[in-house]
Design a protein around this motif. Structure first.
Motif, PDB file in Angstrom:
ATOM      1  N   SER A   1      18.561 -90.033  49.078  1.00 14.13           N
ATOM      2  CA  SER A   1      18.804 -91.371  51.006  1.00 14.13           C
ATOM      3  C   SER A   1      20.359 -90.579  51.571  1.00 14.13           C
ATOM      4  CB  SER A   1      18.663 -92.523  50.811  1.00 14.13           C
ATOM      5  OG  SER A   1      17.926 -92.882  50.622  1.00 14.13           O
ATOM      6  N   SER A   2      21.398 -90.484  50.314  1.00 13.43           N
ATOM      7  CA  SER A   2      22.579 -89.960  51.377  1.00 13.43           C
ATOM      8  C   SER A   2      21.932 -88.449  51.692  1.00 13.43           C
ATOM      9  CB  SER A   2      23.425 -89.648  51.113  1.00 13.43           C
ATOM     10  OG  SER A   2      23.846 -91.022  50.295  1.00 13.43           O
ATOM     11  N   ILE A   3      21.815 -87.632  51.997  1.00 12.23           N
ATOM     12  CA  ILE A   3      21.010 -86.417  52.286  1.00 12.23           C
ATOM     13  C   ILE A   3      20.409 -86.368  53.104  1.00 12.23           C
ATOM     14  CG2 ILE A   3      19.689 -83.993  51.234  1.00 12.23           C
ATOM     15  CD1 ILE A   3      21.024 -84.692  48.814  1.00 12.23           C
ATOM     16  N   LEU A   4      19.454 -87.241  53.677  1.00 13.22           N
ATOM     17  CA  LEU A   4      18.287 -87.715  54.664  1.00 13.22           C
ATOM     18  C   LEU A   4      18.819 -88.135  55.851  1.00 13.22           C
ATOM     19  CD1 LEU A   4      15.268 -89.009  52.805  1.00 13.22           C
ATOM     20  CD2 LEU A   4      14.652 -86.340  54.055  1.00 13.22           C
ATOM     21  N   ARG A   5      19.855 -89.104  55.712  1.00 11.37           N
ATOM     22  CA  ARG A   5      20.866 -89.854  56.540  1.00 11.37           C
ATOM     23  C   ARG A   5      21.661 -88.245  57.499  1.00 11.37           C
ATOM     24  NH1 ARG A   5      21.036 -94.184  53.334  1.00 11.37           N
ATOM     25  NH2 ARG A   5      22.731 -94.064  52.217  1.00 11.37           N
ATOM     26  N   LEU A   6      22.148 -87.261  56.686  1.00  9.12           N
ATOM     27  CA  LEU A   6      22.766 -85.821  57.022  1.00  9.12           C
ATOM     28  C   LEU A   6      21.542 -85.427  58.308  1.00  9.12           C
ATOM     29  CD1 LEU A   6      24.020 -84.303  54.520  1.00  9.12           C
ATOM     30  CD2 LEU A   6      25.247 -85.863  56.108  1.00  9.12           C
ATOM     31  N   PHE A   7      20.345 -85.730  57.929  1.00 10.53           N
ATOM     32  CA  PHE A   7      19.094 -85.193  58.752  1.00 10.53           C
ATOM     33  C   PHE A   7      18.625 -86.643  59.910  1.00 10.53           C
ATOM     34  CE2 PHE A   7      19.723 -82.925  55.477  1.00 10.53           C
ATOM     35  CZ  PHE A   7      19.118 -81.557  56.197  1.00 10.53           C
ATOM     36  N   ILE A   8      18.514 -88.275  59.935  1.00 15.85           N
ATOM     37  CA  ILE A   8      17.357 -88.699  60.253  1.00 15.85           C
ATOM     38  C   ILE A   8      18.250 -89.529  60.335  1.00 15.85           C
ATOM     39  CG2 ILE A   8      15.288 -89.596  60.397  1.00 15.85           C
ATOM     40  CD1 ILE A   8      14.188 -87.611  58.451  1.00 15.85           C
ATOM     41  N   ASN A   9      18.292 -90.477  61.850  1.00 21.06           N
ATOM     42  CA  ASN A   9      19.621 -92.162  62.327  1.00 21.06           C
ATOM     43  C   ASN A   9      18.361 -92.503  61.776  1.00 21.06           C
ATOM     44  OD1 ASN A   9      21.579 -90.344  62.641  1.00 21.06           O
ATOM     45  ND2 ASN A   9      21.096 -89.841  65.010  1.00 21.06           N
ATOM     46  N   ASP A  10      17.416 -93.195  61.649  1.00 20.83           N
ATOM     47  CA  ASP A  10      16.774 -93.770  61.257  1.00 20.83           C
ATOM     48  C   ASP A  10      16.192 -94.704  60.238  1.00 20.83           C
ATOM     49  OD1 ASP A  10      14.341 -96.159  61.791  1.00 20.83           O
ATOM     50  OD2 ASP A  10      12.990 -94.732  62.518  1.00 20.83           O
ATOM     51  N   PRO A  11      16.889 -95.897  59.897  1.00 18.77           N
ATOM     52  CA  PRO A  11      16.325 -96.697  57.968  1.00 18.77           C
ATOM     53  C   PRO A  11      14.999 -95.907  58.161  1.00 18.77           C
ATOM     54  CG  PRO A  11      18.496 -97.051  59.888  1.00 18.77           C
ATOM     55  CD  PRO A  11      17.774 -96.669  61.029  1.00 18.77           C
ATOM     56  N   GLY A  12      14.155 -96.517  58.655  1.00 18.87           N
ATOM     57  CA  GLY A  12      12.907 -96.428  58.451  1.00 18.87           C
ATOM     58  C   GLY A  12      12.254 -95.596  57.900  1.00 18.87           C
ATOM     59  N   ALA A  13      13.131 -94.256  58.686  1.00 19.00           N
ATOM     60  CA  ALA A  13      12.351 -92.943  58.199  1.00 19.00           C
ATOM     61  C   ALA A  13      12.782 -91.963  57.241  1.00 19.00           C
ATOM     62  CB  ALA A  13      12.527 -92.160  59.684  1.00 19.00           C
ATOM     63  N   VAL A  14      14.125 -92.856  56.874  1.00 17.77           N
ATOM     64  CA  VAL A  14      15.062 -92.328  55.789  1.00 17.77           C
ATOM     65  C   VAL A  14      14.098 -93.368  54.269  1.00 17.77           C
ATOM     66  CG1 VAL A  14      16.805 -92.696  54.294  1.00 17.77           C
ATOM     67  CG2 VAL A  14      17.302 -91.710  56.742  1.00 17.77           C
ATOM     68  N   GLN A  15      13.845 -94.485  54.998  1.00 13.90           N
ATOM     69  CA  GLN A  15      13.308 -95.242  53.510  1.00 13.90           C
ATOM     70  C   GLN A  15      11.652 -94.130  53.503  1.00 13.90           C
ATOM     71  OE1 GLN A  15      12.806 -99.123  54.073  1.00 13.90           O
ATOM     72  NE2 GLN A  15      12.076 -99.551  51.408  1.00 13.90           N
ATOM     73  N   TYR A  16      11.302 -93.893  53.961  1.00 14.56           N
ATOM     74  CA  TYR A  16       9.860 -93.540  54.053  1.00 14.56           C
ATOM     75  C   TYR A  16       9.714 -92.352  53.426  1.00 14.56           C
ATOM     76  CZ  TYR A  16       5.576 -91.668  56.846  1.00 14.56           C
ATOM     77  OH  TYR A  16       4.611 -91.319  56.707  1.00 14.56           O
ATOM     78  N   GLY A  17      11.059 -91.263  54.032  1.00 14.99           N
ATOM     79  CA  GLY A  17      11.168 -89.441  53.887  1.00 14.99           C
ATOM     80  C   GLY A  17      11.444 -89.775  52.027  1.00 14.99           C
ATOM     81  N   ALA A  18      12.412 -91.020  51.933  1.00 14.99           N
ATOM     82  CA  ALA A  18      13.038 -90.609  50.144  1.00 14.99           C
ATOM     83  C   ALA A  18      11.662 -90.698  49.329  1.00 14.99           C
ATOM     84  CB  ALA A  18      13.597 -92.218  49.766  1.00 14.99           C
ATOM     85  N   HIS A  19      10.633 -91.442  49.519  1.00 16.63           N
ATOM     86  CA  HIS A  19       9.412 -91.255  48.103  1.00 16.63           C
ATOM     87  C   HIS A  19       9.265 -89.959  48.679  1.00 16.63           C
ATOM     88  CE1 HIS A  19       5.821 -92.454  46.630  1.00 16.63           C
ATOM     89  NE2 HIS A  19       5.369 -92.332  46.686  1.00 16.63           N
TER      90      HIS A  19
END
Length: 435
Positions: free
Chosen positions: A89-107
């Motif tokens: 999740s921390s890695i994805l937040r480097l690229f994306i500011n949208d929390p919903g998109a981060v959760q979406y991308g984590a799976h």
């Protein structure tokens, strides 16, 4: 190479219908896979030894080199997968500011970590087959895997034939199934056909320290080279992500199609690597250099045809992503025209670095080259354009492409010097005499 790049293209085309955010998630997750694949490309530098041992007819050393490559590939992948799983999740937040998109991308990312583990084995076998010039089996198995991936993408992303609609996760499931099928088929082929590098458990546990040290001495600079280059490219994506979803989606589409247009030169580069490596192992450096000149001339001609094709096809390619915003479509069309102008530099860099320099184990030079062109030229310009000057996407992309332009200009002098034409199969005393 066409088949290999089609996996990324198919996923991007299918996911592109879900909109800009879905493409941005694929771009963010793709950077992690890209870093791993580039580090493993460095590990697969051991194929230079496999090619030369095969040319020399030294089956024992060939098997030992493959065993080292397989163990190294799996170990590197396990370490990276473990780190990414803990901090995904921390890695994805480097690229994306949208929390919903981060959760979406984590799976989506979690599923792809399994793919990375499978591919660490599959790609090692495929690289070894390519290193000895046996590519037909890899091609046929790849075609089957690509077909499975495309079919499952359609079914699982959009919920067809009675399956649930998984969205972006469906692309990950499809890739996972295709990788399992392809990897299993490739390993079965190697052992049924008793290909020269097929291993026993004893081969994996009988590596000599001196042998490992000699191969790593040549290969580790390439691993560092690919690692630094891939991290630099990840930072490019961070910069585009900072500019917004439109910029990151444009960058992802451009990267995907750039890889697809370059599939031809990848094939030439690997063919050059095999043919030149075999000439070097047989102590025929003059013939190896003659091959290098022919491949360079052919590369220039092919790149010109590809440049014209990109310019002509760009409007139609943009139409494939009609579900994206108008801003993404406009920027993507402009970026493709930039790629068309600079394609010669991309082509020459691949045939020189992959096809020639690596064939002769000239990896320390390529490490120095990447430090200059990525970290001292292109990356500072991209970061400045994104964070300080807020340039348009197209201008920042030109700064990104300057890496390839500067690399080609500097690399030309190494190519002409012939200092890359080394025999890697000689013992230390033989190398001293040759020098």
């Amino acid at each position: 190479m066409l088949v290999g790049n089609s996996f990324s293209l198919i996923n991007t085309l299918m996911v592109g219908r879900l909109g800009d955010s879905a493409i941005a998630v694929v771009a963010a997750v793709g950077q992690i896979g890209f870093v791993l694949s580039m580090i493993l490309t460095g590990v697969y530098g051991i194929t230079a030894f496999i090619t030369q041992y095969h040319g020399k007819g030294d089956k024992h050393s060939l098997q030992q080199a493959f065993a080292l490559m397989l163990l190294s590939s799996v170990t590197v992948t396990l370490v990276l997968v473990a780190v990414v799983f803990v901090f995904k999740s921390s890695i994805l937040r480097l690229f994306i500011n949208d929390p919903g998109a981060v959760q979406y991308g984590a799976h989506y990312l979690t599923l792809l970590l399994l793919v990375y583990l499978i591919n660490s084995v599959k790609d090692t076998f495929a690289s070894a087959l390519g290193a000895i010039g046996q590519v037909k089996a890899t091609l046929m198995i790849g075609l089957v895997s690509m077909s499975i991936n495309a079919g499952l993408d359609y079914v699982l992303i959009y919920g067809k034939l009675g399956f649930p609609e998984y969205g972006i996760a469906g692309a990950a499931y499809a890739t996972l199934v295709a990788s399992v099928v392809g990897g299993t088929a490739l390993i079965v082929y190697v052992y049924v056909r008793k290909v020269s590098f097929h291993l026993t458990f004893r081969s994996l546990t009988s590596l000599k320290f001196a042998f490992v040290k000699r191969l790593y001495r040549t290969t580790l600079p390439l691993v560092v080279h690919e690692g630094l280059w891939s991290v630099g490219n990840m930072l490019y994506a961070v910069a585009f992500g900072y500019m917004g979803v439109t910029a990151l989606a444009t960058f992802q589409l451009a990267r995907t199609f750039n890889g697809y247009f370059m599939m031809g030169i990848y094939g030439f580069a690997y063919a050059a690597n095999v043919l030149i490596g075999q000439k070097l192992s047989r102590k025929e450096p003059d013939e190896a250099i003659a091959f290098a000149r022919k491949f360079t001339a052919l590369t220039i001609v092919v790149s010109l045809f590809v440049s014209v094709a990109i310019a002509a096809l760009s409007p139609y390619i943009v139409m494939l992503f009609s579900q994206t915003s108008g801003e993404v479509q406009t920027a993507f069309r402009h970026v493709m025209l930039i790629q068309a102008v600079l394609m010669l530099a991309y082509f020459l860099n691949n045939v020189w670095i992959v096809g020639m320099f690596r064939a002769g184990g000239d990896n320390v030079y390529t490490l120095k080259l990447i430090l200059v062109t990525t970290w001292l030229i292109a990356l500072p310009l991209v970061l400045a354009g994104a964070y300080l000057f807020h340039w348009p996407v197209e201008v920042v992309y030109v700064m990104f492409a300057l890496e390839e332009v500067s690399k080609a200009c500097i690399g030309y002098f190494r190519y002409r010097s012939n200092k890359w034409a080394n025999n890697l199969t000689q013992s230390g005393s033989e190398s001293d005499k040759a020098a």
